[in-house]
Design a protein around this motif. Structure first.
Motif, PDB file in Angstrom:
ATOM      1  N   THR A 226      42.293  43.739  20.130  1.00 24.34           N
ATOM      2  CA  THR A 226      41.226  44.697  20.422  1.00 24.34           C
ATOM      3  C   THR A 226      39.882  44.232  19.872  1.00 24.34           C
ATOM      4  O   THR A 226      38.861  44.845  20.141  1.00 24.34           O
ATOM      5  CB  THR A 226      41.528  46.055  19.768  1.00 24.34           C
ATOM      6  N   ARG A 227      39.881  43.162  19.107  1.00 25.01           N
ATOM      7  CA  ARG A 227      38.670  42.819  18.355  1.00 25.01           C
ATOM      8  C   ARG A 227      37.501  42.442  19.260  1.00 25.01           C
ATOM      9  O   ARG A 227      36.365  42.798  18.999  1.00 25.01           O
ATOM     10  CB  ARG A 227      38.949  41.713  17.342  1.00 25.01           C
ATOM     11  N   ILE A 228      37.785  41.704  20.318  1.00 23.88           N
ATOM     12  CA  ILE A 228      36.682  41.297  21.191  1.00 23.88           C
ATOM     13  C   ILE A 228      36.136  42.503  21.951  1.00 23.88           C
ATOM     14  O   ILE A 228      34.928  42.728  22.007  1.00 23.88           O
ATOM     15  CB  ILE A 228      37.116  40.161  22.147  1.00 23.88           C
ATOM     16  N   LEU A 258      41.350  37.954  27.275  1.00 27.93           N
ATOM     17  CA  LEU A 258      42.076  38.529  28.418  1.00 27.93           C
ATOM     18  C   LEU A 258      42.276  40.032  28.238  1.00 27.93           C
ATOM     19  O   LEU A 258      42.242  40.789  29.204  1.00 27.93           O
ATOM     20  CB  LEU A 258      43.425  37.827  28.604  1.00 27.93           C
ATOM     21  N   SER A 259      42.458  40.462  27.007  1.00 25.53           N
ATOM     22  CA  SER A 259      42.628  41.897  26.764  1.00 25.53           C
ATOM     23  C   SER A 259      41.335  42.663  26.988  1.00 25.53           C
ATOM     24  O   SER A 259      41.358  43.832  27.353  1.00 25.53           O
ATOM     25  CB  SER A 259      43.109  42.156  25.336  1.00 25.53           C
ATOM     26  N   ALA A 260      40.208  41.988  26.748  1.00 25.53           N
ATOM     27  CA  ALA A 260      38.913  42.637  26.950  1.00 25.53           C
ATOM     28  C   ALA A 260      38.471  42.561  28.410  1.00 25.53           C
ATOM     29  O   ALA A 260      37.553  43.254  28.828  1.00 25.53           O
ATOM     30  CB  ALA A 260      37.850  41.980  26.066  1.00 25.53           C
ATOM     31  N   ALA A 261      39.147  41.704  29.194  1.00 24.99           N
ATOM     32  CA  ALA A 261      38.675  41.393  30.542  1.00 24.99           C
ATOM     33  C   ALA A 261      38.863  42.531  31.533  1.00 24.99           C
ATOM     34  O   ALA A 261      39.806  43.306  31.433  1.00 24.99           O
ATOM     35  CB  ALA A 261      39.406  40.160  31.060  1.00 24.99           C
ATOM     36  N   THR A 262      37.930  42.602  32.475  1.00 24.51           N
ATOM     37  CA  THR A 262      38.147  43.457  33.637  1.00 24.51           C
ATOM     38  C   THR A 262      38.445  42.588  34.863  1.00 24.51           C
ATOM     39  O   THR A 262      38.789  43.097  35.914  1.00 24.51           O
ATOM     40  CB  THR A 262      36.905  44.323  33.948  1.00 24.51           C
ATOM     41  N   ALA A 263      38.283  41.272  34.707  1.00 27.53           N
ATOM     42  CA  ALA A 263      38.555  40.366  35.817  1.00 27.53           C
ATOM     43  C   ALA A 263      38.943  39.000  35.268  1.00 27.53           C
ATOM     44  O   ALA A 263      38.478  38.601  34.205  1.00 27.53           O
ATOM     45  CB  ALA A 263      37.323  40.221  36.706  1.00 27.53           C
ATOM     46  N   VAL A 264      39.810  38.314  36.008  1.00 30.83           N
ATOM     47  CA  VAL A 264      40.316  37.028  35.549  1.00 30.83           C
ATOM     48  C   VAL A 264      40.135  35.997  36.660  1.00 30.83           C
ATOM     49  O   VAL A 264      40.514  36.225  37.811  1.00 30.83           O
ATOM     50  CB  VAL A 264      41.813  37.128  35.181  1.00 30.83           C
ATOM     51  N   GLU A 300      44.433  46.942  32.096  1.00 28.32           N
ATOM     52  CA  GLU A 300      43.795  47.323  33.366  1.00 28.32           C
ATOM     53  C   GLU A 300      42.802  46.243  33.763  1.00 28.32           C
ATOM     54  O   GLU A 300      42.120  45.691  32.904  1.00 28.32           O
ATOM     55  CB  GLU A 300      43.003  48.617  33.173  1.00 28.32           C
ATOM     56  N   TYR A 301      42.719  45.956  35.019  1.00 25.35           N
ATOM     57  CA  TYR A 301      41.729  44.981  35.453  1.00 25.35           C
ATOM     58  C   TYR A 301      41.329  45.274  36.896  1.00 25.35           C
ATOM     59  O   TYR A 301      42.031  45.987  37.609  1.00 25.35           O
ATOM     60  CB  TYR A 301      42.261  43.558  35.320  1.00 25.35           C
ATOM     61  N   ASP A 302      40.175  44.746  37.287  1.00 23.07           N
ATOM     62  CA  ASP A 302      39.685  44.969  38.651  1.00 23.07           C
ATOM     63  C   ASP A 302      40.224  43.922  39.620  1.00 23.07           C
ATOM     64  O   ASP A 302      40.584  44.237  40.736  1.00 23.07           O
ATOM     65  CB  ASP A 302      38.159  44.923  38.687  1.00 23.07           C
ATOM     66  N   TRP A 303      40.199  42.666  39.211  1.00 22.07           N
ATOM     67  CA  TRP A 303      40.683  41.616  40.109  1.00 22.07           C
ATOM     68  C   TRP A 303      41.108  40.374  39.348  1.00 22.07           C
ATOM     69  O   TRP A 303      40.662  40.139  38.223  1.00 22.07           O
ATOM     70  CB  TRP A 303      39.650  41.248  41.179  1.00 22.07           C
ATOM     71  N   LEU A 304      41.969  39.598  40.006  1.00 21.73           N
ATOM     72  CA  LEU A 304      42.350  38.275  39.524  1.00 21.73           C
ATOM     73  C   LEU A 304      42.235  37.329  40.715  1.00 21.73           C
ATOM     74  O   LEU A 304      42.684  37.666  41.814  1.00 21.73           O
ATOM     75  CB  LEU A 304      43.785  38.290  39.010  1.00 21.73           C
ATOM     76  N   ARG A 305      41.583  36.197  40.515  1.00 18.91           N
ATOM     77  CA  ARG A 305      41.472  35.229  41.603  1.00 18.91           C
ATOM     78  C   ARG A 305      41.713  33.814  41.095  1.00 18.91           C
ATOM     79  O   ARG A 305      41.385  33.495  39.958  1.00 18.91           O
ATOM     80  CB  ARG A 305      40.065  35.274  42.231  1.00 18.91           C
TER      81      ARG A 305
END
Ligand SMILES: Nc1ncnc2c1ncn2[C@@H]1O[C@H](COP(=O)(O)OP(=O)(O)OP(=O)(O)O)[C@@H](O)[C@H]1O
Ligand SMILES: [Mg+2]
Length: 391
Positions: A226-228, A258-264, A300-305
């Motif tokens: 959770t730190r980032i 990756l835990s802070a990400a909304t997209a990858v 949770e994330y919006d998209w991965l590409r």
């Protein structure tokens, strides 16, 4: 054993020599104070960025509305990246559709955090992250780029030489360390690019990989993943996008990002060994993030590409690999690929991206083709960004 050649000393000597030469190289590239500066943009480029006609820009200039361009060689009108932003603000104020010139967040839109990953070294993460960050900045998004790689290639591309410019820390480590973390604002630096801020990297980042197992073993209840995200929350109102350039490994830093990400965005060179390596990466990511999710991590994330990088369209085996990935992952593979181009690698030699380099120094057709490919990739990603905001 070879007497008198201790490996630690020999390697240390080599590092000192190399570092000295690299500094000299930089001084040569960016004299005299070695600060990087951004070139000017031609009115043609600015018109294209804004989606207006060059004649309209000229008219604005003649009417004294907005920033006045400099006149360059051959009477060309030249704008700074600041001017482009000023034009955006002015045009947005009169735009019929909101967001035409300032495409960033509106009320209730969430901060988007894009993580560029793959543990295969050289898969094009840094090149992708840098071109995406700069293009989004030119397109009017407020971007924070964070270099998570101790090798600090992203920082170097933006004029920071880790072992010289960050002597008293200044990486994300300072903000996410377990003892006495710094506020996020203290480590964010402005760059020579309007709209692009940077948290540079250096070897300090490795400390997080060393500290975290100790903290986990102590069962203090502190959670690394959770730190980032917590730190980003401190500055979230200042940006539309955060872009992480990850190291080629799946350590605690990458997992926290990756835990802070909304997209990858997974960069992959379309060759058998690279795709096999990516398979291992995906398996490991899935396992590790599964554990994080069980511990309460947000997945949770919006998209991965997947982005195909250093692509050579004439290469049969590469095309087979691309088709193979498309058949497996479908829409998760971006339609456009980043072409392999000497324009991109040549620009890299002088620590520049294709958006920065003076195109006069490159073969015109090579430059145009590479730029077209990068713009197509970045355009596709920007569409995903807009979609995540419901547009
Ligand atoms: N499209 C391209 N055309 C030509 N050269 C490229 C292209 N993309 C990347 N390169 C070159 O390939 C090398 C590796 O690229 P890059 O540093 O982006 O990979 P990376 O995944 O960030 O590597 P690392 O895992 O070490 O961080 C660099 O020298 C870069 O200039
Ligand atoms: Mg890299």
């Amino acid at each position: 054993m070879n007497q008198g050649t201790r490996i630690d000393r020999l390697v240390g000597e080599h590092a000192a020599k190399l570092s000295e030469r690299l500094l000299a190289h930089r001084a040569q590239l960016f004299p005299p104070n070695s600060a990087k500066q951004l070139r000017r943009f031609t009115s043609g480029e600015v018109a294209e960025l804004l989606g207006v006609k060059d004649a309209y820009l000229r008219k604005l200039g003649l009417e004294g509305r907005g920033p006045q361009p400099e006149t360059g060689p051959g009477g060309r009108r030249l704008y700074t990246s600041n001017d482009i932003m000023a034009l955006r603000r002015m045009l947005e104020a009169g735009a019929k559709t909101p967001g035409t010139y300032l495409p960033g967040r509106r009320k209730n839109d969430h901060l988007q955090v894009i993580t560029v990953v793959n543990f295969k070294g050289g898969s094009g993460k840094t090149t992708t992250a840098a071109h995406l960050a700069q293009k989004c900045a030119l397109d009017g998004y407020r971007v924070l780029a964070i270099d998570l790689d101790p090798q600090a290639s992203f920082s170097a591309l933006h004029g920071f030489q880790p072992e010289f410019d960050l002597l008293d820390g200044g990486t994300l480590y300072d903000a996410i360390r377990y003892e006495d973390p710094e506020p996020m604002r203290k480590i964010i630096r402005q760059t020579y690019f309007t709209n692009l801020d940077l948290v540079p990297g250096n070897l300090d980042l490795m400390e997080f990989e060393h500290d975290t197992p100790r903290v986990l073993a102590a069962r203090s209840g502190q959670m690394f993943f959770t730190r980032i995200a917590e730190k980003l929350a401190e500055v979230e109102a200042d940006y539309d996008l955060v872009i992480f350039d990850c190291p080629p490994q799946l350590g605690f830093l990458t997992m926290s990002a990756l835990s802070a990400a909304t997209a990858v965005l997974v960069t992959v060179h379309p060759q058998m060994l690279d795709v096999m390596s990516m398979c291992q990466f995906l398996l490991m990511t899935s396992n590790l993030l599964g554990v994080v999710a069980e511990a309460g991590g947000n997945m949770e994330y919006d998209w991965l590409r997947y982005l195909v990088t250093r692509y050579e369209p004439g290469d049969g085996p590469q095309n087979q690999m691309v088709s193979f990935m498309r058949s497996l992952f479908g829409e998760h593979v971006l339609n456009h690929a980043m072409l392999k181009s000497t324009a991109i690698s040549d620009a890299g030699v002088t620590k520049q991206t294709l958006y920065e380099i003076d195109k006069g120094s490159l073969t015109r057709s090579t430059y145009d083709r590479a730029l077209e490919s990068l713009n197509a990739v970045n355009g596709e990603i920007e569409a995903l960004i807009q979609k995540a905001w419901g547009r």
